[in-house]
Structures are given as C-alpha cells and as structure tokens.
Write a protein that holds these residues in place. Structure first.
Motif, PDB file in Angstrom:
ATOM      1  N   MET A 194      29.416  21.912  -2.552  1.00 15.79           N
ATOM      2  CA  MET A 194      28.602  21.019  -1.729  1.00 15.79           C
ATOM      3  C   MET A 194      28.007  21.806  -0.567  1.00 15.79           C
ATOM      4  O   MET A 194      28.714  22.486   0.165  1.00 15.79           O
ATOM      5  N   SER A 195      26.707  21.710  -0.401  1.00 20.39           N
ATOM      6  CA  SER A 195      26.037  22.325   0.728  1.00 20.39           C
ATOM      7  C   SER A 195      26.273  21.464   1.966  1.00 20.39           C
ATOM      8  O   SER A 195      26.059  20.247   1.939  1.00 20.39           O
ATOM      9  N   VAL A 196      26.746  22.072   3.041  1.00 15.09           N
ATOM     10  CA  VAL A 196      27.087  21.321   4.245  1.00 15.09           C
ATOM     11  C   VAL A 196      25.905  21.354   5.217  1.00 15.09           C
ATOM     12  O   VAL A 196      25.461  22.413   5.628  1.00 15.09           O
ATOM     13  N   THR A 197      25.400  20.181   5.560  1.00 18.20           N
ATOM     14  CA  THR A 197      24.338  20.037   6.548  1.00 18.20           C
ATOM     15  C   THR A 197      24.781  18.987   7.561  1.00 18.20           C
ATOM     16  O   THR A 197      25.781  18.278   7.367  1.00 18.20           O
ATOM     17  N   ARG A 198      24.025  18.869   8.642  1.00 22.17           N
ATOM     18  CA  ARG A 198      24.332  17.823   9.621  1.00 22.17           C
ATOM     19  C   ARG A 198      24.273  16.437   8.977  1.00 22.17           C
ATOM     20  O   ARG A 198      25.087  15.557   9.296  1.00 22.17           O
ATOM     21  N   GLU A 199      23.337  16.259   8.046  1.00 17.38           N
ATOM     22  CA  GLU A 199      23.214  14.962   7.368  1.00 17.38           C
ATOM     23  C   GLU A 199      24.458  14.672   6.532  1.00 17.38           C
ATOM     24  O   GLU A 199      24.937  13.533   6.490  1.00 17.38           O
ATOM     25  N   VAL A 200      24.982  15.682   5.849  1.00 24.80           N
ATOM     26  CA  VAL A 200      26.198  15.505   5.051  1.00 24.80           C
ATOM     27  C   VAL A 200      27.367  15.133   5.956  1.00 24.80           C
ATOM     28  O   VAL A 200      28.167  14.239   5.635  1.00 24.80           O
ATOM     29  N   ILE A 201      27.495  15.806   7.080  1.00 22.02           N
ATOM     30  CA  ILE A 201      28.588  15.512   8.006  1.00 22.02           C
ATOM     31  C   ILE A 201      28.464  14.093   8.543  1.00 22.02           C
ATOM     32  O   ILE A 201      29.451  13.344   8.583  1.00 22.02           O
ATOM     33  N   THR A 202      27.255  13.692   8.926  1.00 24.98           N
ATOM     34  CA  THR A 202      27.044  12.326   9.418  1.00 24.98           C
ATOM     35  C   THR A 202      27.385  11.300   8.350  1.00 24.98           C
ATOM     36  O   THR A 202      28.020  10.265   8.623  1.00 24.98           O
ATOM     37  N   GLU A 203      26.991  11.577   7.108  1.00 24.62           N
ATOM     38  CA  GLU A 203      27.301  10.667   6.000  1.00 24.62           C
ATOM     39  C   GLU A 203      28.808  10.528   5.807  1.00 24.62           C
ATOM     40  O   GLU A 203      29.329   9.421   5.583  1.00 24.62           O
ATOM     41  N   GLN A 204      29.537  11.639   5.893  1.00 22.61           N
ATOM     42  CA  GLN A 204      30.988  11.600   5.726  1.00 22.61           C
ATOM     43  C   GLN A 204      31.654  10.832   6.872  1.00 22.61           C
ATOM     44  O   GLN A 204      32.617  10.080   6.655  1.00 22.61           O
ATOM     45  N   LEU A 205      31.149  10.989   8.088  1.00 22.89           N
ATOM     46  CA  LEU A 205      31.706  10.250   9.220  1.00 22.89           C
ATOM     47  C   LEU A 205      31.436   8.751   9.073  1.00 22.89           C
ATOM     48  O   LEU A 205      32.324   7.919   9.341  1.00 22.89           O
ATOM     49  N   ASN A 206      30.243   8.393   8.633  1.00 22.93           N
ATOM     50  CA  ASN A 206      29.932   6.975   8.399  1.00 22.93           C
ATOM     51  C   ASN A 206      30.821   6.391   7.304  1.00 22.93           C
ATOM     52  O   ASN A 206      31.280   5.246   7.403  1.00 22.93           O
ATOM     53  N   ARG A 207      31.075   7.198   6.285  1.00 23.37           N
ATOM     54  CA  ARG A 207      31.952   6.746   5.198  1.00 23.37           C
ATOM     55  C   ARG A 207      33.373   6.520   5.703  1.00 23.37           C
ATOM     56  O   ARG A 207      34.025   5.537   5.323  1.00 23.37           O
TER      57      ARG A 207
END
Length: 260
Positions: free
Chosen positions: A1-14
């Motif tokens: 998985m490529s880690v971007t700020r968007e991915v991190i934000t998505e994981q926090l929202n989840r």
C-alpha cells in the motif's frame, strides 16, 4: 500500500467509525517528524481520542490504547484522552513531542491547542532530560561501540543528546526537528558539523546506512556530552504548578465539544 496523507486520513476516519471515538489530534512521530527519514522510513501516526461519556462511567478498567499496524509502512497508535492527560501532568516527553510535531494530520476542538499553551506548567526539565539521556545511552551502548557500527543509529543518539543540551540551556521542551537542534547547538565551522551534515545528506538520499567504520569525531563528541549531561540532569528542576483541576475541566470540555 502506498502511504499518502489521504490514506492516513482515511484510516483515521475509519478508526473513528469502527471504535466509536472522536480523534482530537493526530500527528507524525519518529524519523519523519524528526527530519531525518530515509526513503523507506515508516509512517508512525500517533493520535489522541475521546469516547462517549458513558464509556467512562464504568466500574471496570478498560483498555485506553488503540493500536493498528495497518501495513509494513504504516503504524497507527492512539491514546485515550484521560490517559493522555494523566501522562501530560507527569511531563511525558513523547506526548509533549506529539503536540509540537511539524506534521499534523488532524486536530479538532481546542484540546491540543490548550495543552500546547499550558505546556510550560507541565514541563519537567529533570524528567525529560532523564528520558532523553536514557534513550541516548541505550542506543550508544547497543549500536555505536566497536570499529564497525550501525551508522544510521548516530541520529538516534545525537538527537536526544542535543535535546538534553537544549533543555540545559533554555529550560524548555526542545524542538522536535533535528535540523533546528543541530543548527542552534553545533558550530558550523567545526569538523563535527561537517561529518553530521554529510551523514544526514546520505540518509535523506536513501543511502544504505548499515554497518560502517565508526565515525570517531561523532563518537568523541557523544562520549564527552553524555558524561557531562549525566551530572547536569540531576541538577534540573522538576515540574512546576499543579494542573489537576485545569486538566479535569479540559476533559469535561472535550467531552462536550466531541459529543454534544
């Protein structure tokens, strides 16, 4: 998985949805926030969260940490606000670092900002110097002895040593970024500055920094400063005023902000 700020934000929202929490603050910790990541450095995301009021109204002790190793590159860990505030009043250095991280992913409500504002009242020079000295001594002893050493570990000794120097000189929590510490505390016209900057450039460029010959200029500096700081740490003052009432009020306000 490529880690971007968007991915991190998505994981926090989840996490908010799955755990029924509100994330009050999230940031980067570790080498990326310290300013010396390699190209393959992990993302160490740390956050503070709060649960609904009824969760706290229980006779049972409940787990107050959430840990999610999302992938080999992304590690997410959070502390419940009540745990956070109890550690804050003890001048917990990792928490004080999180609050001033240069890489922030989320912040809601006024809790994090208020904690930053009153941090001089919570900050203990003595306990923070002990923390950084223990980190520096452990890494120095484990990785930087002998003719060939784990060369990337120099940064994991240099940074806490410089953090101690900052506390000794200024009596406040040191900046998180290695560059800021180095520029303020190491004269630029020295061999030490040159060797450190060359090593830092290699690390940021992604060079493989594994076992290499010991950098004697850095080792000599570290040995001298560790010895001097050992004595200086014992003379540092402890934390200042009592914060219990203020932190209790902050906890109640955070509950209202998050859920009402």
């Amino acid at each position: 998985m490529s880690v971007t700020r968007e991915v991190i934000t998505e994981q926090l929202n989840r996490l908010e949805r799955e755990e029924e929490i509100r994330i009050l603050y999230a940031c980067e910790s570790g080498s990326r926030a310290w300013g010396f990541p390699s190209q393959d450095s992990d993302y160490d995301v740390r956050f503070v969260y709060i649960r609904p009021a009824d969760w706290y109204l229980s006779i049972h002790d409940r787990r107050d940490v959430i840990e999610r190793p999302i992938s080999d590159k992304l590690d997410i860990c959070g502390w419940d606000l009540r745990k956070t505030l109890n550690l804050y009043r003890k001048s917990n250095p990792p928490l004080l670092e999180w609050l001033q991280s240069p890489i922030r992913y989320a912040e809601s409500g006024g809790t994090a900002q208020e904690l930053r504002a009153i941090s001089p009242l919570a900050f203990s020079p003595k306990s923070c110097m002990y923390h950084y000295l223990s980190m520096a001594r452990g890494n120095f002893r484990m990785y930087l002895q002998g003719e060939r050493v784990r060369i990337k570990k120099y940064f994991y000794v240099l940074r806490p040593v410089l953090a101690c120097e900052w506390i000794q000189r200024h009596g406040v929590m040191p900046p998180m970024e290695f560059d800021v510490l180095a520029e303020a505390l190491i004269p630029r016209d020295t061999e030490l500055w040159r060797v450190i900057q060359e090593l830092l450039a290699r690390k940021k460029a992604g060079d493989e920094l594994d076992y290499e010959p010991q950098l004697k200029t850095i080792n000599a500096f570290l040995e001298e400063r560790l010895s001097a700081l050992e004595a200086a740490s014992a003379a540092q003052p402890a934390a200042g005023g009592k914060l219990d009432d203020r932190l209790d009020a902050m906890f109640r306000e955070a509950l209202r902000e998050a859920w009402l």
